[in-house]
Design an enzyme around this catalytic site. Sequence first.
Site, PDB file in Angstrom:
ATOM      1  N   LEU A 163      66.695  53.571  46.470  1.00  0.00           N
ATOM      2  CA  LEU A 163      66.072  54.864  46.764  1.00  0.00           C
ATOM      3  C   LEU A 163      65.039  55.208  45.691  1.00  0.00           C
ATOM      4  O   LEU A 163      65.112  56.243  45.028  1.00  0.00           O
ATOM      5  CB  LEU A 163      67.128  55.961  46.875  1.00  0.00           C
ATOM      6  CG  LEU A 163      66.661  57.166  47.707  1.00  0.00           C
ATOM      7  CD1 LEU A 163      66.574  56.809  49.194  1.00  0.00           C
ATOM      8  CD2 LEU A 163      67.598  58.350  47.533  1.00  0.00           C
ATOM      9  N   ILE A 185      59.481  54.345  47.366  1.00  0.00           N
ATOM     10  CA  ILE A 185      59.345  53.976  48.772  1.00  0.00           C
ATOM     11  C   ILE A 185      60.541  54.458  49.584  1.00  0.00           C
ATOM     12  O   ILE A 185      60.385  55.081  50.638  1.00  0.00           O
ATOM     13  CB  ILE A 185      59.195  52.440  48.917  1.00  0.00           C
ATOM     14  CG1 ILE A 185      57.902  51.967  48.240  1.00  0.00           C
ATOM     15  CG2 ILE A 185      59.203  52.033  50.385  1.00  0.00           C
ATOM     16  CD1 ILE A 185      57.749  50.451  48.169  1.00  0.00           C
ATOM     17  N   SER A 229      71.742  52.550  45.474  1.00  0.00           N
ATOM     18  CA  SER A 229      70.728  52.411  44.439  1.00  0.00           C
ATOM     19  C   SER A 229      71.428  52.045  43.143  1.00  0.00           C
ATOM     20  O   SER A 229      72.651  52.091  43.067  1.00  0.00           O
ATOM     21  CB  SER A 229      69.965  53.739  44.293  1.00  0.00           C
ATOM     22  OG  SER A 229      68.608  53.527  44.024  1.00  0.00           O
ATOM     23  N   ARG A 279      61.007  42.501  49.386  1.00  0.00           N
ATOM     24  CA  ARG A 279      60.718  41.108  49.049  1.00  0.00           C
ATOM     25  C   ARG A 279      61.646  40.233  49.890  1.00  0.00           C
ATOM     26  O   ARG A 279      62.831  40.540  50.049  1.00  0.00           O
ATOM     27  CB  ARG A 279      60.965  40.824  47.558  1.00  0.00           C
ATOM     28  CG  ARG A 279      59.880  41.394  46.627  1.00  0.00           C
ATOM     29  CD  ARG A 279      58.578  40.622  46.746  1.00  0.00           C
ATOM     30  NE  ARG A 279      57.542  41.141  45.862  1.00  0.00           N
ATOM     31  CZ  ARG A 279      56.632  42.057  46.218  1.00  0.00           C
ATOM     32  NH1 ARG A 279      56.664  42.582  47.423  1.00  0.00           N
ATOM     33  NH2 ARG A 279      55.708  42.451  45.370  1.00  0.00           N
ATOM     34  N   GLU A 328      56.544  32.897  52.093  1.00  0.00           N
ATOM     35  CA  GLU A 328      55.331  33.251  52.815  1.00  0.00           C
ATOM     36  C   GLU A 328      54.227  32.230  52.544  1.00  0.00           C
ATOM     37  O   GLU A 328      54.119  31.708  51.438  1.00  0.00           O
ATOM     38  CB  GLU A 328      54.872  34.643  52.351  1.00  0.00           C
ATOM     39  CG  GLU A 328      55.883  35.721  52.696  1.00  0.00           C
ATOM     40  CD  GLU A 328      55.633  37.032  51.962  1.00  0.00           C
ATOM     41  OE1 GLU A 328      54.522  37.219  51.421  1.00  0.00           O
ATOM     42  OE2 GLU A 328      56.551  37.855  51.930  1.00  0.00           O
ATOM     43  N   HIS A 355      53.188  40.485  55.597  1.00  0.00           N
ATOM     44  CA  HIS A 355      53.165  41.139  54.286  1.00  0.00           C
ATOM     45  C   HIS A 355      51.980  42.092  54.141  1.00  0.00           C
ATOM     46  O   HIS A 355      51.159  41.957  53.225  1.00  0.00           O
ATOM     47  CB  HIS A 355      53.165  40.100  53.149  1.00  0.00           C
ATOM     48  CG  HIS A 355      53.637  40.679  51.837  1.00  0.00           C
ATOM     49  ND1 HIS A 355      54.206  39.921  50.836  1.00  0.00           N
ATOM     50  CD2 HIS A 355      53.619  41.940  51.337  1.00  0.00           C
ATOM     51  CE1 HIS A 355      54.529  40.688  49.801  1.00  0.00           C
ATOM     52  NE2 HIS A 355      54.173  41.914  50.086  1.00  0.00           N
ATOM     53  N   ALA A 405      52.510  45.702  54.772  1.00  0.00           N
ATOM     54  CA  ALA A 405      53.001  47.091  54.819  1.00  0.00           C
ATOM     55  C   ALA A 405      52.220  48.017  53.886  1.00  0.00           C
ATOM     56  O   ALA A 405      52.115  49.212  54.124  1.00  0.00           O
ATOM     57  CB  ALA A 405      54.487  47.138  54.477  1.00  0.00           C
TER      58      ALA A 405
END
Lengths: 323, 325
Positions: A161, A164, A183, A240, A269, A287, A289
């Site tokens: 948390l 983002i 978190s 990730r 990736e 990738h 966002a």
Amino acid sequence: MAESKNDLPAVIVLGNPSFLKLYGEQFSSKFKLLKPWESSLPLNQFITTHAQSVQAMLCSGGTRVTPSLLSQFPSLRVIVTTSAGLNHMDLDECRRLGISVANAGTIFSEDVADFAVGLLIDVLRKVSAADRFVRNGLWPLHRDYPLASKVGGRKVGIVGLGSIGLEVAKRLEPFGCVISYQSRKKKPVPFPFYPDVHELATKCDVLVICCALTDQTRHLINKEVLLALGKQGIVINIARGAIINEMELVQCLVQGEIAGAGLDVFKNEPNVPEELLSLDNVVLSPHVAFLTEDSFQDLYELMSGNLEAFFLNKPLLTPVLDD
Amino acid sequence: MDQSEEQINLPELLVINPPPVFIVHQHQFSTKFKLLKAYESPLSTDLFLQTHAQSTKAIICYGKSPITSNILHLLPSLRLVVTASAGFNHIDLLECKQRGIAVVNTGDVLSEDTADTAVGLLIDVLRKISAGDRFVRSGNWVNKVQYPLGSRLGGRHVGIVGLGNIGLKVATRLEAFGCKISYNSRQKKTVPYNFYQNVCELALDCNILVICCTLTVQTHHVIDKDVLKALGKDGILINIARGPIVDEKELVKFLVEGEIAGAGLDVFENEPKVPQELISLDNVVLTPHKAAFTEEAFSDASQIVLANLEAFFSNKPLISPVIDV
């Protein structure tokens, strides 16, 4: 600026950050950019020849900043990375060498959160699958279309948390989602806290991965967590790839142990597991966002601002290491 | 009593063309009503109505089962029209009113899902989610094909056309993304958003239009060439209402010529036909009129339809009337 090119402070650029394609000229008007990929020399030789007195480095999120790399830059005092993530950098070594580090701070958080929510709605409501259905000319042929799932009422567990994660929570609340989180530390928020991801997964039917990749979070989302999430479960990953055990995720998706996934990041990736490419209940993105025209501009301003601050002996705008 | 005797005592419910909600939850209807399924009869609709439905008081319908004045003429005992949808543009309301026939819809039960889809379509168009999915599946990512930048949603000025149940829910969702909300509606509402008397003026100030109004004679083609021009080259249109609210020919032209930036469309003028030009565009997202097609919405819709029918047949107040008599 009236200064000649030679008076501009030098910055070694590694990883050819993509924002330079749009902002290269502006950047070059402020800094003397050393770009190894434009040279015929191999990287090591380029560094030895041109970068021995360079104090500043600009690198992308894909550049592995290792002790061995750092040892090639005897004059390095600051590294500015274009990513929010820091998993590509050996921060301990930077600290040891007295090198300051600045990252992208929170400039991407809102765009990434928007995308995470977009992915979730897409998976739940089968938007991309429906778009394929229409484009393939199937609508006139098939009256019945599989029913999708409501967004409201879903129990969303946010893993991490931070900046983002909080923006994701803020956006999902008006949809009627019930938010909880895991978190490193409990936060002053009105959402239930779970110190353990597995427990979070048992209480939720959606997991949104928003945490940093560290040694502790590598493969944090594994088969046990996915099974705990359950057959109605959806996983959204905009953090990730390596935070999820990708092989086990694919297995769970193929075997129907979870209901679907929205993935912007992957272990290796740009390679995406073959099995995912034929699934209708996943949404895959390359990738991006964080990527909008506005965030690119914000990034340019922040990178340039951090470097300017360094060269003016002022505090970095988005420092990562405590000084 | 055996089943056939029980059946005789059940009130009749006419179905000319079965709504998807009805199809999925049919068993709930068949235990409470004697279903007259015109669609399963070899007779033409008119003949079926004349033969079997002369004393039928209630009919269930939806968009593809329009209640025309011709149909009403063939149903002398009809007192209630139930549509298993929020929209009711497929019902001749004037004729129903004149004949003293009540009309009910699904009230608010589909609004949330419809609003969610509108937001989902908007994010998809702006951030190219479906396009990105195509990009990955086609192998373009691996082949290092250049990927276009998406556009930020936060800070955008969104114009909602029709601030009813759905429009309001779209507004509250988009506020959380940092959008500025304005609207056009038949009447000004007590909301913290700017009201625009005129859709064109709304389009001029906004770069996103979300169509959430009902289809009426007034709103037919209200999104026309002038509105699209006012919306501008960076404009996005989202339509989860009814296809004919938008001049589809003009919309296609604007999209093909790059005069607006993109569109998310769940409805079309002539469903299930989708203009061929749209099929090859990367900046549109197309869905087959299923904004509210969730398990939960269908369940809620069948519940409210049944509740309305029950109220009607026990002379109690209707739950979600469009026309009350």
